[in-house]
Design an enzyme around this catalytic site. Structure first.
Site, PDB file in Angstrom:
ATOM      1  N   GLU A 197       0.800  -1.235   0.000  1.00 16.48           N
ATOM      2  CA  GLU A 197       0.000   0.000   0.000  1.00 16.48           C
ATOM      3  C   GLU A 197       0.830   1.282   0.000  1.00 16.48           C
ATOM      4  OE1 GLU A 197      -3.020   0.060   3.010  1.00 16.48           O
ATOM      5  OE2 GLU A 197      -4.067  -1.651   2.179  1.00 16.48           O
ATOM      6  N   GLU A 203      -5.174  -8.561   1.254  1.00 18.51           N
ATOM      7  CA  GLU A 203      -5.812  -8.137   2.503  1.00 18.51           C
ATOM      8  C   GLU A 203      -7.291  -7.901   2.262  1.00 18.51           C
ATOM      9  OE1 GLU A 203      -4.196  -4.715   4.641  1.00 18.51           O
ATOM     10  OE2 GLU A 203      -2.159  -5.455   4.312  1.00 18.51           O
TER      11      GLU A 203
END
Ligand code: PNW
Length: 527
Positions: free
Chosen positions: A171, A417
């Site tokens: 991320e 995720e």
């Protein structure tokens, strides 16, 4: 024929964590400091004033944790390596710490002994403090890209004989925007002088993101040239992947959803998979948007073997507002009729909305079925935003992150995720917290969406990692927010499987392809 109710052959599932969030033992075995160590100790940075010194104590309890994972029947485990354990000061001329290598080496061996595939993230935000102090960390293109490349090389050399799935960076949006724009994540830089003594939110996030993309590409180049021929693994980046949906069917809000996606996802995915930055970003940011040289583009474009996607929620998007980090778009969870999009989590940015995960044709999109047909018949979506109209129409009507990314980026998807923080879970005891109905509900929705995306929509999804294996340090939220499927009592460090763990274990057991199950079970030498 009814769609299959099984997962595809060799589908990988497991749980995910990150080093700084679970390990603790910050000054053990020669570990250097990371930028998160001291950041959380500054006044006002951590919601409960707590830090990562102990966290879920997994550096000490690693063997028990792997045994627990094995008892859950997972096929894989996504964990991250702490750069500052491996190279305590971080740089390419700094010494490698044998104890750090030894720890992760034993860790990987233990996973493999249980038949668990190691899925390793090289960088999950815990930059060595030494590099921040020496030259400003991710802001310094020349230095950080070489130091990251060197760190990656050390890891491929030490673990690549056994690790066949690599994630370069987790991320990057969070490092850029939350770390160098809003200043709420380490290193906490921002133009807001109430928040940060230095920083420039109007330039730094774009520079940091640019440098992260290049560092990722340099690491991938080393892997492909020097290690892949003998080690034969896969390597890729993993990106924030929350869906953006127009608030209503007005043309400006349909545009707004696209603009939000350009700034949240296209910012990284377009360069890495397609070889350009979203034109709308350049339009908004002008000269502040950096560019790569032709040589740099040649290593950036195509630098991921798969699409790594962390996906949690969906935002309703309305044109307007001055938030550059959201592409000048307002986000809300409240629909025009006043109802909520989904159930609210503890995290303000998260509501339970599984439809965002796969194709859903909402009634507000009157043209949806027609356009869905277009998508099926014209899999080659316009690439450069050149066919503006077509691109927007498709986005406006297929509110499906998975389907869209398969079409646009055309690579297998690894969902690295997906998870939910139950409201007030930190205020109750273990007996109560393990009955995590809201998280079970969330996973009921997303696992169904996962299966339908694969078997109904035909999307090539190869892995799914719920976040997270354990309750852990939720960054600036401290321990007030829990994402674990395993409850951790942070006083005793005892672990208690929650109902969500039980739900997921059963769900995957029932849907795993029988041949795959037999193959992986045979790999476990310990039980
Ligand atoms: C991700 N937001 O972080 C991270 O990869 C994990 O380390 C983290 O624990 C997990 O999701 C849950 O938060 C995010 O503000 C942090 O939108 C913040 C945001 C999104 C993801």
């Amino acid at each position: 024929m009814a769609p299959s109710t099984k997962l595809p052959k060799d589908f990988i599932w497991g749980f995910a964590t990150a080093s700084f969030q679970i390990e603790g033992s910050v000054d053990v075995d020669g570990r250097g400091k990371s930028i998160w160590d001291d950041f959380l100790k500054l006044p006002g940075k951590s919601l409960d004033g707590k830090n990562g010194d102990v966290a879920s104590d997994s550096y000490r309890l690693w063997k028990e944790d792997i045994a627990l994972l094995a008892s859950y029947g997972v096929r894989s485990y996504r964990f991250s390596l702490a750069w500052s354990r491996i190279i305590p000061l971080g740089g390419r001329n700094d010494p490698v710490n044998p104890k750090g290598i030894e720890f992760y080496s034993k860790f990987i061996d233990e996973l493999l002994a249980h038949g668990i595939i190691p899925f390793a993230t090289l960088y999950h935000w815990d930059l060595p403090q030494g590099l921040q102090d020496r030259y400003g960390g991710w802001l310094n293109k020349e230095e950080i890209t070489l130091d990251y490349q060197n760190y990656a090389r050390v890891c491929f050399e030490a673990f690549g004989d056994r690790v066949k799935h690599w994630l370069t960076i987790n991320e990057p949006w969070c490092c850029a925007v939350l770390g160098h724009g809003r200043g709420v994540f380490a290193p906490g830089r921002s133009s807001d002088r109430n928040r940060s003594p230095e920083g420039d939110s109007s330039t730094e996030p774009w520079i940091v993101a640019h440098n992260i993309i290049l560092a990722h590409a340099k690491a991938v180049t080393v892997y492909r040239e020097q290690f892949k021929p003998t080690q034969n693994g896969l390597i890729g980046i993993t990106l924030n992947g929350d869906w953006a949906m127009p608030y209503d069917d007005s043309p400006e809000n349909i545009d707004a959803a696209q603009h939000a996606l350009d700034f949240a996802i296209g910012w990284y995915a377009d360069p890495v998979y397609l070889g350009f930055y979203p034109p709308y970003m350049r339009e908004v940011l002008g000269d502040r948007m950096p560019d790569f040289t032709p040589e740099e583009w040649s290593i950036v474009k195509g630098s991921s073997d798969f699409y790594g996607m962390n996906t949690y929620t969906t935002n309703l998007c309305r044109a307007g507002g001055d938030d550059e980090f959201q592409g000048l778009v307002d986000y809300t969870f409240t629909r025009p009729d006043g109802s909520q999009l989904g159930h609210q989590a503890q995290s303000a940015w998260l509501q339970d909305y599984p439809d965002g995960f796969r194709a859903v044709r909402l009634s507000i999109f009157s043209l949806s079925s027609i356009v869905l047909t277009c998508v099926c018949e014209a899999p080659q979506l316009p690439m450069e935003g050149s066919n503006h109209c077509n691109y927007l129409t498709i986005l406006a009507t297929v509110t499906d992150i998975v389907l869209r990314y398969l079409q646009r980026y055309k690579l297998p998807i690894y969902v690295t995720e997906n998870g939910f923080s139950v409201k007030n879970e930190s205020d109750v005891n273990a007996d109560e917290a393990v009955k995590d109905f809201d998280r079970v509900h969330y996973f009921q929705g997303t696992t169904k969406a996962l299966l339908d995306a694969i078997n109904v929509d035909g999307v090539d999804i190869r892995a799914y990692f719920p976040w997270s294996f354990l309750d852990n340090l939720e960054w600036a939220d401290g321990y007030t927010t829990r994402f674990g499927v395993t409850y951790v009592d942070f006083e005793t460090q005892k672990r208690y499987p929650k109902d969500s763990a039980r739900f997921l274990i059963k769900w995957f057991k029932e849907r795993e392809d029988p041949e795959t199950a037999a193959k992986w079970d045979a790999k476990a030498t310990k039980t």
